[in-house]
Design a protein around this motif. Structure first.
Motif, PDB file in Angstrom:
ATOM      1  N   VAL A   1      42.407  26.549  13.520  1.00  0.00           N
ATOM      2  CA  VAL A   1      41.021  26.765  13.098  1.00  0.00           C
ATOM      3  C   VAL A   1      40.456  27.974  13.855  1.00  0.00           C
ATOM      4  O   VAL A   1      40.466  28.004  15.086  1.00  0.00           O
ATOM      5  CB  VAL A   1      40.152  25.523  13.372  1.00  0.00           C
ATOM      6  CG1 VAL A   1      38.693  25.796  13.027  1.00  0.00           C
ATOM      7  CG2 VAL A   1      40.671  24.329  12.589  1.00  0.00           C
TER       8      VAL A   1
ATOM      9  N   THR B   1      42.944  23.785   9.518  1.00  0.00           N
ATOM     10  CA  THR B   1      44.105  23.805  10.397  1.00  0.00           C
ATOM     11  C   THR B   1      45.307  24.353   9.634  1.00  0.00           C
ATOM     12  O   THR B   1      45.273  24.498   8.400  1.00  0.00           O
ATOM     13  CB  THR B   1      44.431  22.395  10.901  1.00  0.00           C
ATOM     14  OG1 THR B   1      44.846  21.588   9.790  1.00  0.00           O
ATOM     15  CG2 THR B   1      43.220  21.753  11.576  1.00  0.00           C
TER      16      THR B   1
ATOM     17  N   PRO C   1      35.191  27.433  13.806  1.00  0.00           N
ATOM     18  CA  PRO C   1      34.757  26.036  13.957  1.00  0.00           C
ATOM     19  C   PRO C   1      33.367  25.763  13.411  1.00  0.00           C
ATOM     20  O   PRO C   1      33.063  24.631  13.025  1.00  0.00           O
ATOM     21  CB  PRO C   1      34.816  25.804  15.469  1.00  0.00           C
ATOM     22  CG  PRO C   1      34.808  27.158  16.089  1.00  0.00           C
ATOM     23  CD  PRO C   1      35.459  28.076  15.107  1.00  0.00           C
ATOM     24  N   ARG C   2      32.519  26.786  13.335  1.00  0.00           N
ATOM     25  CA  ARG C   2      31.161  26.558  12.806  1.00  0.00           C
ATOM     26  C   ARG C   2      31.201  26.235  11.320  1.00  0.00           C
ATOM     27  O   ARG C   2      30.466  25.355  10.846  1.00  0.00           O
ATOM     28  CB  ARG C   2      30.275  27.774  13.076  1.00  0.00           C
ATOM     29  CG  ARG C   2      29.879  27.930  14.536  1.00  0.00           C
ATOM     30  CD  ARG C   2      28.833  29.003  14.725  1.00  0.00           C
ATOM     31  NE  ARG C   2      29.339  30.320  14.346  1.00  0.00           N
ATOM     32  CZ  ARG C   2      28.628  31.444  14.412  1.00  0.00           C
ATOM     33  NH1 ARG C   2      27.372  31.401  14.832  1.00  0.00           N
ATOM     34  NH2 ARG C   2      29.162  32.600  14.055  1.00  0.00           N
TER      35      ARG C   2
ATOM     36  N   GLU D   1      33.995  16.985   9.215  1.00  0.00           N
ATOM     37  CA  GLU D   1      35.311  16.378   9.435  1.00  0.00           C
ATOM     38  C   GLU D   1      35.578  15.227   8.469  1.00  0.00           C
ATOM     39  O   GLU D   1      36.708  15.019   8.043  1.00  0.00           O
ATOM     40  CB  GLU D   1      35.418  15.872  10.877  1.00  0.00           C
ATOM     41  CG  GLU D   1      35.573  16.957  11.915  1.00  0.00           C
ATOM     42  CD  GLU D   1      36.920  17.678  11.810  1.00  0.00           C
ATOM     43  OE1 GLU D   1      37.910  17.052  11.382  1.00  0.00           O
ATOM     44  OE2 GLU D   1      36.961  18.876  12.147  1.00  0.00           O
TER      45      GLU D   1
ATOM     46  N   ALA E   1      38.419  27.816   8.403  1.00  0.00           N
ATOM     47  CA  ALA E   1      37.958  26.510   8.866  1.00  0.00           C
ATOM     48  C   ALA E   1      39.043  25.445   8.838  1.00  0.00           C
ATOM     49  O   ALA E   1      38.828  24.330   9.320  1.00  0.00           O
ATOM     50  CB  ALA E   1      36.778  26.049   8.019  1.00  0.00           C
TER      51      ALA E   1
ATOM     52  N   ARG F   1      33.769  24.900   9.843  1.00  0.00           N
ATOM     53  CA  ARG F   1      34.376  23.573   9.777  1.00  0.00           C
ATOM     54  C   ARG F   1      33.327  22.483  10.020  1.00  0.00           C
ATOM     55  O   ARG F   1      33.301  21.462   9.331  1.00  0.00           O
ATOM     56  CB  ARG F   1      35.507  23.463  10.796  1.00  0.00           C
ATOM     57  CG  ARG F   1      36.296  22.163  10.658  1.00  0.00           C
ATOM     58  CD  ARG F   1      37.490  22.098  11.586  1.00  0.00           C
ATOM     59  NE  ARG F   1      38.238  20.864  11.386  1.00  0.00           N
ATOM     60  CZ  ARG F   1      39.208  20.700  10.510  1.00  0.00           C
ATOM     61  NH1 ARG F   1      39.580  21.704   9.741  1.00  0.00           N
ATOM     62  NH2 ARG F   1      39.820  19.525  10.392  1.00  0.00           N
ATOM     63  N   GLU F   2      32.466  22.717  10.993  1.00  0.00           N
ATOM     64  CA  GLU F   2      31.411  21.747  11.279  1.00  0.00           C
ATOM     65  C   GLU F   2      30.475  21.596  10.079  1.00  0.00           C
ATOM     66  O   GLU F   2      30.031  20.487   9.760  1.00  0.00           O
ATOM     67  CB  GLU F   2      30.634  22.179  12.517  1.00  0.00           C
ATOM     68  CG  GLU F   2      29.587  21.183  12.960  1.00  0.00           C
ATOM     69  CD  GLU F   2      28.865  21.616  14.216  1.00  0.00           C
ATOM     70  OE1 GLU F   2      27.971  20.870  14.672  1.00  0.00           O
ATOM     71  OE2 GLU F   2      29.174  22.704  14.741  1.00  0.00           O
TER      72      GLU F   2
END
Length: 440
Positions: A421, A194, A424-425, A432, A192, A427-428
């Protein structure tokens, strides 16, 4: 102009494609030069912008137990500042001592030192004895460089005689387009994050984990009051998160109201602003009257004295730390950024049954436990700002002069921030706002 290998890594090539490409003969790296070791003699401001350079260096040969990493991002740690200041001694002495062991370690004795003890990137080659990792894997690097044939290493990786800080006591560190690491330093990159977020964490987060959570540190328990010096710095920002996660009560010490606000956004409610506390007297916390004033402030905030003092500042704060820990409390120390020679009143130690515990880095198990916390979103990166590799001198200077918060990142092969990443799920789900809490 990038090499075909570097272009392929940036484009996201898979392991098969990377294996088919030649490794470049040379690459850009941040270095200090052996010829410059005496450049700061009799100078009060040892400005690291004058000693850190980005130069083209030859590609080193790979040992059987090593991997070659295409470095997407790295980060600045205080050990890079020490290296660039040539203090407390030039790190070329470490490289020469390492080379005396012969064999593959002789490679490290060079007239330049490639620095950097954090990295995220892509494996582009593996040595013949590497089993669990393959070309194309996305990884982060543990900075603990250990001797697997030392019996003490099997008791605790940090106790082995051959244990070193990669990129500080070894060559071929992470502030470069390519780096050489042992297979025992590799961990999977949290999907997740960067590249630059992932690179900011390993050294400082794992050091804080060993100090507070690991069985060899202060062994924090629920409800413990933990005084954290430099609570928005590289170490302190992770310490505060670990204290909160473990049910402790952090008391964060910062030097500005802006940094205090960052701490509060993490959930740290008890914050001491040194600037306000000292009221124009920079030496206050080096004297008993200052210690007492701070102790009174801590009790006003949380109602009691600290069970644990998280200490890494050194000379300027160590006497205060010994005084401020409660009866039977622990001062856990991993460094001395303001000086190694500590003077404190020993009566507060022996008569009040306190402990001073030394801690250094983290072994691979501790590193992996911390890495898992980032993958789960239980810890978030303390990355505040990212520089390009060509700006490494300015990046290190910001840490040298304490003009930063959290961690300062450096993009190496990654062409811009925000890349890398792969989930992304997750991370969401983490959010953020949490992931960028330290961002300028």
């Amino acid at each position: 102009m990038q090499s075909p290998m570097s272009e392929a890594v940036i484009a996201g090539a898979d392991g098969k494609e990377l294996t088919a490409l030649p490794v470049p003969d040379s690459f850009p790296a941040a270095v200090v030069r052996e010829a410059d070791q005496s450049m700061f003699q009799n100078m009060s401001d040892k400005d690291v912008r004058k000693s850190l350079f980005v130069e083209q260096v030859p590609m080193p040969e790979l040992a059987p137990d090593e991997a070659l990493i295409a470095v997407m991002a790295s980060a600045i740690n205080y050990n890079t500042v020490w290296t660039a200041m040539f203090e407390p001694l030039p790190t070329f002495q470490f490289l020469k001592q390492m080379a005396k062991r012969g064999g593959w370690e002789a490679r490290h004795d060079l007239p330049y030192h490639i620095v950097g003890s954090d990295a995220s990137g892509v494996i582009v080659r593996t040595g013949s004895s590497v089993r669990k990792w393959k070309v194309g894997d996305h990884i982060v690097v543990s900075p603990a460089y250990v001797d697997e044939q030392d019996p003490d290493t099997h008791r605790d990786g940090m106790l082995g005689e051959g244990q070193k800080a990669w990129g500080f006591e070894t060559n071929f560190g992470g502030l470069a387009h390519y780096a050489v690491v042992r297979a025992s330093q590799l961990m999977p990159k949290p999907a997740a994050l960067t590249w630059e977020e992932a690179a900011a964490n390993p050294l400082c987060a794992s050091t804080a984990y060993r100090m507070l959570v690991g069985e060899r540190g202060a062994r924090m328990k629920q409800g413990d009051v933990v005084l954290v010096w430099g609570a928005t710095g590289g170490l302190g920002s992770y310490a505060v998160q670990l204290v909160l996660n473990g049910g402790g009560i952090p008391v964060g010490v910062v030097n500005s109201e802006a940094k205090a606000e960052v701490l509060r956004s993490l959930g740290c409610e008890a914050v001491i602003n040194r600037e306000t506390l000292q009221d124009g007297d920079p030496t206050l916390l080096e004297r008993p009257d200052g210690w007492k004033k701070m102790g009174k402030e801590i009790r006003a905030l949380v109602g009691e004295d600290p069970h644990i003092v998280f200490e890494h500042v050194g000379r300027e704060t160590f006497a205060a730390s010994v005084f401020l820990a409660r009866r039977g409390g622990t001062v856990i120390t991993c460094g001395s950024s303001t000086g190694y020679e500590h003077v404190y009143d020993n009566r507060y130690l022996w008569m009040r049954l306190k402990r001073i515990v030394g801690s250094h880095g983290a072994n691979l198990h501790e590193q992996c436990e911390v890495n898992r916390l980032f993958a789960l979103g239980r810890l978030v990166p303390a990355l505040s700002r990212t520089y390009a590799l060509d700006e490494v001198g300015a990046a290190a200077r910001s840490v040298q002069t304490n003009q930063h918060i959290g961690k300062v990142g450096v993009l190496c092969l990654a062409p811009r921030p925000g890349l890398g990443v792969t989930d992304p799920r997750v991370r969401e789900r983490i959010g953020e706002r949490r992931l960028t809490a330290f961002r300028e």
